[in-house]
Design a protein around this motif. Sequence first.
Motif, PDB file in Angstrom:
ATOM      1  N   ARG A 128       6.326  36.617 -20.446  1.00 23.57           N
ATOM      2  CA  ARG A 128       5.464  35.425 -20.497  1.00 23.57           C
ATOM      3  C   ARG A 128       6.176  34.175 -19.999  1.00 23.57           C
ATOM      4  NH1 ARG A 128       3.235  34.760 -26.391  1.00 23.57           N
ATOM      5  NH2 ARG A 128       5.354  35.509 -26.804  1.00 23.57           N
ATOM      6  N   MET A 129       7.484  34.091 -20.211  1.00 24.01           N
ATOM      7  CA  MET A 129       8.214  32.909 -19.784  1.00 24.01           C
ATOM      8  C   MET A 129       8.676  33.010 -18.326  1.00 24.01           C
ATOM      9  SD  MET A 129       8.085  30.959 -22.356  1.00 24.01           S
ATOM     10  CE  MET A 129       9.278  29.727 -21.849  1.00 24.01           C
ATOM     11  N   VAL A 130       8.848  34.233 -17.857  1.00 25.70           N
ATOM     12  CA  VAL A 130       9.425  34.440 -16.520  1.00 25.70           C
ATOM     13  C   VAL A 130       8.353  34.514 -15.445  1.00 25.70           C
ATOM     14  CG1 VAL A 130      10.862  35.948 -15.105  1.00 25.70           C
ATOM     15  CG2 VAL A 130      11.379  35.651 -17.544  1.00 25.70           C
ATOM     16  N   TYR A 131       7.356  35.375 -15.654  1.00 22.38           N
ATOM     17  CA  TYR A 131       6.374  35.640 -14.601  1.00 22.38           C
ATOM     18  C   TYR A 131       5.542  34.406 -14.237  1.00 22.38           C
ATOM     19  CZ  TYR A 131       2.472  37.726 -12.078  1.00 22.38           C
ATOM     20  OH  TYR A 131       1.522  38.001 -11.144  1.00 22.38           O
ATOM     21  N   PRO A 132       5.015  33.635 -15.201  1.00 27.86           N
ATOM     22  CA  PRO A 132       4.247  32.448 -14.801  1.00 27.86           C
ATOM     23  C   PRO A 132       5.081  31.447 -14.003  1.00 27.86           C
ATOM     24  CG  PRO A 132       3.820  33.000 -17.102  1.00 27.86           C
ATOM     25  CD  PRO A 132       4.958  33.851 -16.668  1.00 27.86           C
ATOM     26  N   ARG A 133       6.383  31.357 -14.326  1.00 36.12           N
ATOM     27  CA  ARG A 133       7.237  30.423 -13.591  1.00 36.12           C
ATOM     28  C   ARG A 133       7.463  30.869 -12.155  1.00 36.12           C
ATOM     29  NH1 ARG A 133      11.428  30.709 -16.741  1.00 36.12           N
ATOM     30  NH2 ARG A 133      12.932  31.751 -15.405  1.00 36.12           N
ATOM     31  N   ARG A 134       7.465  32.180 -11.952  1.00 37.30           N
ATOM     32  CA  ARG A 134       7.654  32.712 -10.600  1.00 37.30           C
ATOM     33  C   ARG A 134       6.360  32.755  -9.803  1.00 37.30           C
ATOM     34  NH1 ARG A 134      11.703  36.172  -9.378  1.00 37.30           N
ATOM     35  NH2 ARG A 134      10.679  36.152  -7.347  1.00 37.30           N
ATOM     36  N   ASN A 135       5.236  32.604 -10.472  1.00 37.86           N
ATOM     37  CA  ASN A 135       3.935  32.776  -9.820  1.00 37.86           C
ATOM     38  C   ASN A 135       3.239  31.436  -9.594  1.00 37.86           C
ATOM     39  OD1 ASN A 135       2.044  34.476  -8.652  1.00 37.86           O
ATOM     40  ND2 ASN A 135       0.871  34.720 -10.529  1.00 37.86           N
ATOM     41  N   LEU A 136       4.005  30.407  -9.318  1.00 35.46           N
ATOM     42  CA  LEU A 136       3.442  29.076  -9.127  1.00 35.46           C
ATOM     43  C   LEU A 136       2.969  28.888  -7.687  1.00 35.46           C
ATOM     44  CD1 LEU A 136       6.113  26.952 -11.040  1.00 35.46           C
ATOM     45  CD2 LEU A 136       3.834  27.594 -11.836  1.00 35.46           C
ATOM     46  N   PRO A 137       1.989  28.027  -7.455  1.00 31.84           N
ATOM     47  CA  PRO A 137       1.549  27.737  -6.084  1.00 31.84           C
ATOM     48  C   PRO A 137       2.589  26.903  -5.349  1.00 31.84           C
ATOM     49  CG  PRO A 137       0.333  26.393  -7.651  1.00 31.84           C
ATOM     50  CD  PRO A 137       1.148  27.348  -8.466  1.00 31.84           C
ATOM     51  N   ALA A 138       2.443  26.843  -4.032  1.00 36.61           N
ATOM     52  CA  ALA A 138       3.435  26.147  -3.199  1.00 36.61           C
ATOM     53  C   ALA A 138       3.497  24.664  -3.500  1.00 36.61           C
ATOM     54  CB  ALA A 138       3.103  26.376  -1.720  1.00 36.61           C
ATOM     55  N   GLU A 139       2.377  24.065  -3.933  1.00 36.10           N
ATOM     56  CA  GLU A 139       2.374  22.634  -4.225  1.00 36.10           C
ATOM     57  C   GLU A 139       3.371  22.301  -5.338  1.00 36.10           C
ATOM     58  OE1 GLU A 139      -0.243  24.492  -3.995  1.00 36.10           O
ATOM     59  OE2 GLU A 139      -1.286  23.741  -2.204  1.00 36.10           O
ATOM     60  N   GLN A 140       3.405  23.160  -6.359  1.00 34.06           N
ATOM     61  CA  GLN A 140       4.344  22.914  -7.461  1.00 34.06           C
ATOM     62  C   GLN A 140       5.777  23.183  -7.014  1.00 34.06           C
ATOM     63  OE1 GLN A 140       3.320  24.340 -11.370  1.00 34.06           O
ATOM     64  NE2 GLN A 140       1.132  24.434 -10.872  1.00 34.06           N
ATOM     65  N   TRP A 141       5.976  24.179  -6.178  1.00 37.43           N
ATOM     66  CA  TRP A 141       7.327  24.412  -5.629  1.00 37.43           C
ATOM     67  C   TRP A 141       7.788  23.178  -4.861  1.00 37.43           C
ATOM     68  CZ3 TRP A 141       7.142  30.031  -3.178  1.00 37.43           C
ATOM     69  CH2 TRP A 141       7.160  30.966  -4.217  1.00 37.43           C
ATOM     70  N   ARG A 142       6.894  22.632  -4.074  1.00 38.75           N
ATOM     71  CA  ARG A 142       7.239  21.495  -3.236  1.00 38.75           C
ATOM     72  C   ARG A 142       7.510  20.244  -4.086  1.00 38.75           C
ATOM     73  NH1 ARG A 142       3.345  22.188  -0.107  1.00 38.75           N
ATOM     74  NH2 ARG A 142       4.413  23.412   1.485  1.00 38.75           N
ATOM     75  N   SER A 143       6.692  20.044  -5.105  1.00 35.77           N
ATOM     76  CA  SER A 143       6.876  18.850  -5.953  1.00 35.77           C
ATOM     77  C   SER A 143       8.166  18.927  -6.755  1.00 35.77           C
ATOM     78  CB  SER A 143       5.675  18.687  -6.890  1.00 35.77           C
ATOM     79  OG  SER A 143       5.574  19.807  -7.758  1.00 35.77           O
ATOM     80  N   SER A 144       8.569  20.131  -7.125  1.00 33.54           N
ATOM     81  CA  SER A 144       9.829  20.287  -7.870  1.00 33.54           C
ATOM     82  C   SER A 144      11.027  20.455  -6.945  1.00 33.54           C
ATOM     83  CB  SER A 144       9.734  21.501  -8.802  1.00 33.54           C
ATOM     84  OG  SER A 144       9.565  22.690  -8.035  1.00 33.54           O
ATOM     85  N   GLN A 145      10.774  20.421  -5.624  1.00 30.43           N
ATOM     86  CA  GLN A 145      11.812  20.572  -4.605  1.00 30.43           C
ATOM     87  C   GLN A 145      12.660  21.821  -4.854  1.00 30.43           C
ATOM     88  OE1 GLN A 145      13.657  16.579  -4.754  1.00 30.43           O
ATOM     89  NE2 GLN A 145      12.661  16.198  -2.772  1.00 30.43           N
ATOM     90  N   LEU A 146      11.950  22.915  -5.004  1.00 28.82           N
ATOM     91  CA  LEU A 146      12.592  24.204  -5.264  1.00 28.82           C
ATOM     92  C   LEU A 146      13.518  24.578  -4.112  1.00 28.82           C
ATOM     93  CD1 LEU A 146      12.535  26.736  -7.204  1.00 28.82           C
ATOM     94  CD2 LEU A 146      10.839  27.695  -5.635  1.00 28.82           C
ATOM     95  N   LEU A 147      14.692  25.084  -4.434  1.00 29.46           N
ATOM     96  CA  LEU A 147      15.698  25.574  -3.486  1.00 29.46           C
ATOM     97  C   LEU A 147      16.334  24.473  -2.653  1.00 29.46           C
ATOM     98  CD1 LEU A 147      13.842  28.753  -2.130  1.00 29.46           C
ATOM     99  CD2 LEU A 147      15.484  28.627  -4.010  1.00 29.46           C
TER     100      LEU A 147
END
Length: 1040
Positions: A128-147
């Motif tokens: 529950r803690m891992v999968y939702p965090r990995r299954n985010l849309p690109a907008e949230q990846w971009r806003s959090s400046q992932l990688l």
Amino acid sequence: MVQRLSADKLTCADPKLRPTVLTEKAMESAIKYINKKFPNIDFRGNIVSMSCLFFMFTYSQQEILLSQFIMSTLCMFNCAHEMSNGCSDPSYPRLGQMMMEYEHPWKKLTEEFGPHTKSVTSALLSLRMVYPRRNLPAEQWRSSQLLSLLSAPANMLDPASCDTMACEYLSTEVMERWIIIGFLLCHSSLNTNQASQELWKMGLRSGLFLTLIRDEVLNIHKVSEDLFDSIKGYSKRVADIKECREHVLTNIGAMHRERRHFLRGAIKELFKVLDDEPGLLGPKALYVIMALSFSRDEVLWLVRHSENMPKIKMPEDYIDNQMAELLFYMEKLRALMRRYIHVVQRYHVQYLAQFDALVLNDTIQNMYVCPEEESVLMSSFVSALSALSVKQVDNKEEFDFRPLRLDWLRLQAYTSVNKAPLPIKDYPDLAKVMNLIQFHSRMVDNVEELLQETSEVSIFCFYPRVFEKMFTQSSEEMTMKRYLMSFPSVCSHFSNCGHPLCPEEVSKKGLRLCVTFLEQIAKHTSNVVLEICAEQCNLNDQLLPKHCAETISAARHRKQKKPLPKKGEIQKEKPGTESLRKDRTVLTNVDKMHLTLTELCSSYSLTSDFIVCDHIVVPTEFLLSHLETRLSEIIVRMANYNQTTQQIARPSDLLAGVRTYVAGLHSLASYINVDVTRLVKSVLLQQTQPLDSRGGQTITTLYTNWYLESLLRQASNSLIVHCPTMHCFVNQTTDNEPSFRAEEFSDVAELQALAELIGPYGMKFLSENLLWHITSQVTELKKLVIENMDVLVQMRSNFDKPEEMVNLKKRLTGGENVLKRMTIIGVILSFRAMAQDCLNDTLNKHCPFVMGPIKNLKDLNSYEAEIKVTLSVYELASAAGLTCNIDPALVAALISMQTDNTSIDEEYKLSNLLLVYVAVSLPILALDNNSSYSREHGGHNNNIHCLSTAINQLAAAMFTVQKKNIEHELKDFLLMASSTLLQLGQNIEKVEVKNRESIYLLLHMIVEQSSFLSQDMLESCFPYVLLRNAYREVTESACC
């Protein structure tokens, strides 16, 4: 076992690979009977129960594949086993019964896993803690400046870590498979546990298909709906499934498209930063592993959905023409990690020894309960980590932390059982630090396996159609051409998907795909390179001297008023106008080609070589191979040889075109590291041979055929005249328009260009063909000698008796034929001498330090020396284009004519009589009106001046073969010819011998060109006053 089942299933499903016993007509009835009676086929034996269950999901995969297996194949195997061993396979009855039970696998599996619902559900909810965090849309990846390493420059050197290191790069597909299959098998919690239901719905909204194994996919919505339809009380879950499916069809394609778009930029930025500062690979190694894992998840998702794409309104969401870029930077990051592995090891060895070991020791000290066995394990962890040193990395020692990681698994097993003395759930800090240590240890001794786990995309091996389609789509995009090399590079992953149980599964499939991609890239690149060369060739052609007449004419009349061009008439543009631009932003065709070439050549920067199926693949070699083939074809095509009309390009024009192409190809070296010099040498060297490496005709063959069939054939008929004054052949003045101007193909400049193009090897081939025609003429001459042998013998004895010679001449036949054939030989030898002189000039220009010793060796060699030594030296000199007293090639050609039936004495007699035949036939030439001497050309209008060359060279070669004195034989010929010519004016009317003076000059030419005769010898048998008067007479007649 799952892989073996999958491979067998694919084999039986493919008509090309299926065993013939399954397709034979005679076996149809037997197979139908087996399928009907399965598994009761009258076998004897005991039923062996299955002793244990495999891991839940692997077991599920196996049973699903087993249910799809062809039962007749299993039966026939058992029949064969019984026939060869006398009894059936002991495991067959149980396996057959299991296949019958698993005819509907999902129903059976839910029954088997029902008792384990609580433990399975508990395990699934841990996601529950891992999968939702990995299954985010690109907008949230971009806003959090992932990688992104640049988002927080101040923290760039901080080590990237978290409490769940291994989960950060865990494959999303693996988690989805666990969630979907786990809740299918243990579905009761879906109606009772809201958390389970939410996690299950999230998994259903992830896509339409899950990979079972290889290209076997599971339609998750259909399977789930079919299963829950058969169970009472699950109507709401069926409605949830339909709702999730609609959500997937509407939104999921666009979401993954945006994810791939984000990852392309993020992984590119990450690579650029790490490539510039590789020291960051130590603290930020987790970023690399996460980037690779995220990218791999998106690639795998697109592959399995592209192959099984449903009918939807937005199919473009399932098409990615920019996949090359994502794969390219994945390969770049993998290569970066391998290149700087020592940096990663050095950093993490220090991290393990100076941080992890201390934190673990403090954690152990704070534990209030620690049984002895667990204490021993944890103490060994601390001591092993504390003993690490950077010197081990510097000394390139091999690290192996597998025992440590295995002990950690053993410790987890000890501390996870019920009523364990040391329950691990009470010490979460221990689990966190050990998970951190596990990741850090893998970064020291297990980087390659970690890269394979997170970035290998060998799934393409089983989706070749999708793979090829992606390549085609990417190659059509200009901005993607620089990334195309990622496709053949990915083929190196295919070796990872093989298994010892089914080695034939992958075979050479990866190599075939790799070669296909490299061939396409090389083809595109070579096309662009050669198009640029062709454009440069066209521009260079405009600057050739043959196009300057109009410019010169305009310059002469510059002061005059230029008339306005007629309406509709297009003025010819001057060379260089293509470089004048009003706006630099407007791209010309050449600009576009250079841009395309830059993009394509950039793809070769990915790697210099890689291994696919135990083959070392060098991409640039494919390009060189394509360029070699295409350049050979272009050079032959530029020759413009038309066998029907006998037209061909001038050697100088072809040489200019070849030089332009070579200059254009050398510019390729500024884009990529290729050996263009080797390529050009290979191509041009092949053009010096009769056939190239592919068996095609070369310019050597084309020009040899043209000079023989066009120029020399017309010269043999006196339509073209050899002109010693200008060192070329010229056309005779006739009423008909000549098809070509002979001087444009035979002057010094053209033959030097020919020597440049075809080189010494090509000149040797040309010479061999010329000599073949000479030997043909010699054969016919010998036949004429044999026919008139008796008369010629008498003439040789009575040449100084005019009365008897008159009677003998009346009996002699074929004199004109002899002179005609000797003239043809002379024309051929004259052309060959011109070609040899031009070859000598060319070699002197290219390699003077080689030509000097050869010339000295030839000059120092004496004819009186051993004839074999002399001929060997002459052969070397002749190959370099030097003129020799004896033509070694002609000697070799005459030797090849000899047969076992004729002796040397007989050959000598024929040779001697041939000279007699020529000598007594010379007066016939005076009767020919075309025998007049042309002062302008320096020869006779019917090419009889070439007789001097034919007589000297042929006599020298023949008497060398027969080991006779050349000087003595030629002196006898001179004496006989002089006597015969002196008799010209005695009994013949003057009107009939008006070209007598021109024939006298022929005798002087023979002596002048001979290395064995002298002017003193001539004056002893022929009055010099006659020669002087002959020169005055022909000069006066020319002036008139």
